[in-house]
Structures are given as structure tokens and as C-alpha cells.
Scaffold this motif. Structure first.
Motif, PDB file in Angstrom:
ATOM      1  N   MET A   2       0.852  -1.179   0.000  1.00 41.97           N
ATOM      2  CA  MET A   2       0.000   0.000   0.000  1.00 41.97           C
ATOM      3  C   MET A   2       0.891   1.234   0.000  1.00 41.97           C
ATOM      4  O   MET A   2       1.857   1.322   0.738  1.00 41.97           O
ATOM      5  CB  MET A   2      -0.884  -0.034   1.241  1.00 41.97           C
ATOM      6  N   ALA A   3       0.564   2.182  -0.803  1.00 47.38           N
ATOM      7  CA  ALA A   3       1.363   3.402  -0.918  1.00 47.38           C
ATOM      8  C   ALA A   3       1.109   4.315   0.271  1.00 47.38           C
ATOM      9  O   ALA A   3       0.008   4.365   0.816  1.00 47.38           O
ATOM     10  CB  ALA A   3       1.027   4.128  -2.201  1.00 47.38           C
ATOM     11  N   ASN A   4       2.139   5.020   0.681  1.00 47.48           N
ATOM     12  CA  ASN A   4       2.061   5.953   1.802  1.00 47.48           C
ATOM     13  C   ASN A   4       2.023   7.367   1.240  1.00 47.48           C
ATOM     14  O   ASN A   4       3.022   7.865   0.750  1.00 47.48           O
ATOM     15  CB  ASN A   4       3.283   5.763   2.709  1.00 47.48           C
ATOM     16  N   TYR A   5       0.845   8.005   1.297  1.00 45.79           N
ATOM     17  CA  TYR A   5       0.695   9.356   0.761  1.00 45.79           C
ATOM     18  C   TYR A   5       0.540  10.363   1.887  1.00 45.79           C
ATOM     19  O   TYR A   5      -0.003  10.054   2.948  1.00 45.79           O
ATOM     20  CB  TYR A   5      -0.542   9.460  -0.141  1.00 45.79           C
ATOM     21  N   LYS A   6       0.997  11.567   1.638  1.00 40.49           N
ATOM     22  CA  LYS A   6       0.765  12.664   2.571  1.00 40.49           C
ATOM     23  C   LYS A   6      -0.732  12.957   2.596  1.00 40.49           C
ATOM     24  O   LYS A   6      -1.407  12.794   1.582  1.00 40.49           O
ATOM     25  CB  LYS A   6       1.527  13.918   2.132  1.00 40.49           C
ATOM     26  N   PRO A   7      -1.254  13.410   3.719  1.00 38.30           N
ATOM     27  CA  PRO A   7      -2.693  13.696   3.760  1.00 38.30           C
ATOM     28  C   PRO A   7      -3.048  14.890   2.885  1.00 38.30           C
ATOM     29  O   PRO A   7      -2.272  15.835   2.766  1.00 38.30           O
ATOM     30  CB  PRO A   7      -2.963  14.001   5.231  1.00 38.30           C
ATOM     31  N   ASP A   8      -4.220  14.821   2.273  1.00 41.75           N
ATOM     32  CA  ASP A   8      -4.715  15.928   1.447  1.00 41.75           C
ATOM     33  C   ASP A   8      -5.325  16.953   2.385  1.00 41.75           C
ATOM     34  O   ASP A   8      -6.350  16.717   3.003  1.00 41.75           O
ATOM     35  CB  ASP A   8      -5.751  15.419   0.460  1.00 41.75           C
ATOM     36  N   LEU A   9      -4.678  18.100   2.515  1.00 35.81           N
ATOM     37  CA  LEU A   9      -5.117  19.126   3.464  1.00 35.81           C
ATOM     38  C   LEU A   9      -5.886  20.256   2.788  1.00 35.81           C
ATOM     39  O   LEU A   9      -5.958  21.353   3.315  1.00 35.81           O
ATOM     40  CB  LEU A   9      -3.900  19.692   4.209  1.00 35.81           C
ATOM     41  N   SER A  10      -6.486  19.975   1.638  1.00 39.29           N
ATOM     42  CA  SER A  10      -7.209  21.040   0.952  1.00 39.29           C
ATOM     43  C   SER A  10      -8.462  21.467   1.704  1.00 39.29           C
ATOM     44  O   SER A  10      -9.002  22.529   1.453  1.00 39.29           O
ATOM     45  CB  SER A  10      -7.574  20.615  -0.470  1.00 39.29           C
ATOM     46  N   CYS A  11      -8.935  20.657   2.637  1.00 44.45           N
ATOM     47  CA  CYS A  11     -10.121  21.014   3.419  1.00 44.45           C
ATOM     48  C   CYS A  11      -9.760  21.444   4.836  1.00 44.45           C
ATOM     49  O   CYS A  11     -10.625  21.554   5.693  1.00 44.45           O
ATOM     50  CB  CYS A  11     -11.085  19.833   3.469  1.00 44.45           C
ATOM     51  N   GLN A  12      -8.507  21.651   5.111  1.00 43.30           N
ATOM     52  CA  GLN A  12      -8.100  22.062   6.452  1.00 43.30           C
ATOM     53  C   GLN A  12      -8.294  23.551   6.639  1.00 43.30           C
ATOM     54  O   GLN A  12      -8.334  24.295   5.688  1.00 43.30           O
ATOM     55  CB  GLN A  12      -6.640  21.684   6.689  1.00 43.30           C
ATOM     56  N   ASN A  13      -8.443  23.973   7.853  1.00 43.58           N
ATOM     57  CA  ASN A  13      -8.603  25.402   8.124  1.00 43.58           C
ATOM     58  C   ASN A  13      -7.826  25.817   9.372  1.00 43.58           C
ATOM     59  O   ASN A  13      -8.234  26.705  10.084  1.00 43.58           O
ATOM     60  CB  ASN A  13     -10.077  25.763   8.246  1.00 43.58           C
ATOM     61  N   LYS A  14      -6.687  25.173   9.612  1.00 46.26           N
ATOM     62  CA  LYS A  14      -5.914  25.496  10.803  1.00 46.26           C
ATOM     63  C   LYS A  14      -4.879  26.583  10.560  1.00 46.26           C
ATOM     64  O   LYS A  14      -4.814  27.537  11.296  1.00 46.26           O
ATOM     65  CB  LYS A  14      -5.225  24.243  11.335  1.00 46.26           C
ATOM     66  N   PHE A  15      -4.059  26.441   9.538  1.00 46.73           N
ATOM     67  CA  PHE A  15      -2.961  27.371   9.330  1.00 46.73           C
ATOM     68  C   PHE A  15      -3.289  28.482   8.342  1.00 46.73           C
ATOM     69  O   PHE A  15      -2.608  29.486   8.293  1.00 46.73           O
ATOM     70  CB  PHE A  15      -1.713  26.626   8.862  1.00 46.73           C
ATOM     71  N   ILE A  16      -4.296  28.271   7.552  1.00 45.86           N
ATOM     72  CA  ILE A  16      -4.725  29.314   6.637  1.00 45.86           C
ATOM     73  C   ILE A  16      -6.209  29.571   6.890  1.00 45.86           C
ATOM     74  O   ILE A  16      -6.950  28.652   7.216  1.00 45.86           O
ATOM     75  CB  ILE A  16      -4.482  28.937   5.161  1.00 45.86           C
ATOM     76  N   PRO A  17      -6.660  30.788   6.767  1.00 47.95           N
ATOM     77  CA  PRO A  17      -8.054  31.083   7.091  1.00 47.95           C
ATOM     78  C   PRO A  17      -9.036  30.709   5.986  1.00 47.95           C
ATOM     79  O   PRO A  17     -10.199  31.037   6.074  1.00 47.95           O
ATOM     80  CB  PRO A  17      -8.031  32.593   7.310  1.00 47.95           C
ATOM     81  N   ILE A  18      -8.564  30.026   4.952  1.00 47.51           N
ATOM     82  CA  ILE A  18      -9.409  29.700   3.815  1.00 47.51           C
ATOM     83  C   ILE A  18      -9.530  28.186   3.693  1.00 47.51           C
ATOM     84  O   ILE A  18      -8.544  27.473   3.728  1.00 47.51           O
ATOM     85  CB  ILE A  18      -8.815  30.267   2.511  1.00 47.51           C
ATOM     86  N   ASN A  19     -10.741  27.713   3.554  1.00 50.56           N
ATOM     87  CA  ASN A  19     -10.990  26.314   3.260  1.00 50.56           C
ATOM     88  C   ASN A  19     -11.176  26.221   1.747  1.00 50.56           C
ATOM     89  O   ASN A  19     -12.165  26.706   1.209  1.00 50.56           O
ATOM     90  CB  ASN A  19     -12.229  25.827   4.001  1.00 50.56           C
ATOM     91  N   PHE A  20     -10.232  25.581   1.065  1.00 53.74           N
ATOM     92  CA  PHE A  20     -10.246  25.535  -0.393  1.00 53.74           C
ATOM     93  C   PHE A  20     -11.536  24.940  -0.935  1.00 53.74           C
ATOM     94  O   PHE A  20     -12.080  25.404  -1.927  1.00 53.74           O
ATOM     95  CB  PHE A  20      -9.039  24.747  -0.916  1.00 53.74           C
ATOM     96  N   ALA A  21     -12.048  23.896  -0.277  1.00 53.15           N
ATOM     97  CA  ALA A  21     -13.261  23.243  -0.757  1.00 53.15           C
ATOM     98  C   ALA A  21     -14.456  24.194  -0.761  1.00 53.15           C
ATOM     99  O   ALA A  21     -15.379  24.027  -1.549  1.00 53.15           O
ATOM    100  CB  ALA A  21     -13.561  22.019   0.100  1.00 53.15           C
ATOM    101  N   GLU A  22     -14.449  25.197   0.112  1.00 50.49           N
ATOM    102  CA  GLU A  22     -15.545  26.164   0.149  1.00 50.49           C
ATOM    103  C   GLU A  22     -15.333  27.320  -0.834  1.00 50.49           C
ATOM    104  O   GLU A  22     -16.251  28.100  -1.066  1.00 50.49           O
ATOM    105  CB  GLU A  22     -15.694  26.730   1.554  1.00 50.49           C
ATOM    106  N   GLN A  23     -14.154  27.446  -1.393  1.00 53.03           N
ATOM    107  CA  GLN A  23     -13.833  28.565  -2.271  1.00 53.03           C
ATOM    108  C   GLN A  23     -14.148  28.309  -3.734  1.00 53.03           C
ATOM    109  O   GLN A  23     -14.418  29.245  -4.475  1.00 53.03           O
ATOM    110  CB  GLN A  23     -12.351  28.954  -2.136  1.00 53.03           C
ATOM    111  N   ILE A  24     -14.088  27.054  -4.162  1.00 48.50           N
ATOM    112  CA  ILE A  24     -14.376  26.786  -5.567  1.00 48.50           C
ATOM    113  C   ILE A  24     -15.889  26.651  -5.733  1.00 48.50           C
ATOM    114  O   ILE A  24     -16.562  25.983  -4.963  1.00 48.50           O
ATOM    115  CB  ILE A  24     -13.628  25.544  -6.089  1.00 48.50           C
ATOM    116  N   LEU A  25     -16.402  27.303  -6.718  1.00 49.72           N
ATOM    117  CA  LEU A  25     -17.848  27.378  -6.934  1.00 49.72           C
ATOM    118  C   LEU A  25     -18.305  26.336  -7.950  1.00 49.72           C
ATOM    119  O   LEU A  25     -17.626  26.114  -8.961  1.00 49.72           O
ATOM    120  CB  LEU A  25     -18.230  28.772  -7.431  1.00 49.72           C
ATOM    121  N   PRO A  26     -19.445  25.716  -7.710  1.00 54.14           N
ATOM    122  CA  PRO A  26     -19.986  24.789  -8.706  1.00 54.14           C
ATOM    123  C   PRO A  26     -20.205  25.510 -10.032  1.00 54.14           C
ATOM    124  O   PRO A  26     -20.616  26.663 -10.078  1.00 54.14           O
ATOM    125  CB  PRO A  26     -21.327  24.358  -8.097  1.00 54.14           C
TER     126      PRO A  26
END
Length: 88
Positions: free
Chosen positions: A1-25
Motif C-alpha cells: 500500500m502506498a504511503n501518501y501525505k494527507p490531502d489538506l485542501s479542506c483544512q482550516n488550521k494554518f490558513i483562514p481559507i478552506n479551499f473546498a468552500e472557495q471553488i464554486l460549482p
């Protein structure tokens, strides 16, 4: 099984922006994320990574593919140029 870094695009700890909420349908970016995450089979990349027990974690192929395709869509064909645009 491959060991990947976690995808932090939905994190909101170090940056005040949650990427998943920024892209519009309806936008290209939203469609790109949807296609890469839900429609493409990226399991073939797992065979190339033999770092499950040793070695550092790799970036997820889905994250890397999104960055490359977004860069190409904006006309950047140089990975160094993509780094300066997307990582600043």
C-alpha cells in the motif's frame, strides 16, 4: 500500500481559507476537482510507490494531477512557473 501525505485542501488550521468552500460549482476548478476525485481511476499510481514501510510519504497523485492540469489550463507548461504561481 502506498504511503501518501494527507490531502489538506479542506483544512482550516494554518490558513483562514478552506479551499473546498472557495471553488464554486459550475467553474472549471470545481469540474476539475470532481473529475479527478470521482471519475478517474488513479489506482495504477499505487504500484509505483513502494514506501508503505520505509521512506517518506509522497504527495497524492490526485493532488499532483489537479495542480498540473490547472497549470496547463492557465497556460503554464513549466513546473517551475507553476510553483511560483500556485505556491506563493
Amino acid at each position: 500500500m502506498a504511503n501518501y501525505k494527507p490531502d489538506l485542501s479542506c483544512q482550516n488550521k494554518f490558513i483562514p481559507i478552506n479551499f473546498a468552500e472557495q471553488i464554486l460549482p459550475g467553474t472549471f476548478e470545481y469540474a476539475l476537482c470532481y473529475i479527478v476525485e470521482n471519475k478517474l481511476d488513479l489506482s495504477g499510481f499505487d504500484a509505483w510507490y513502494h514506501n508503505d514501510k520505509t521512506g517518506a510519504a509522497a504527495y497524492s497523485p490526485a493532488v499532483m494531477l489537479k495542480i498540473i492540469l490547472l497549470g496547463y489550463a492557465h497556460g503554464f507548461i513549466s513546473s517551475r512557473r507553476m510553483k511560483t504561481i500556485f505556491c506563493s
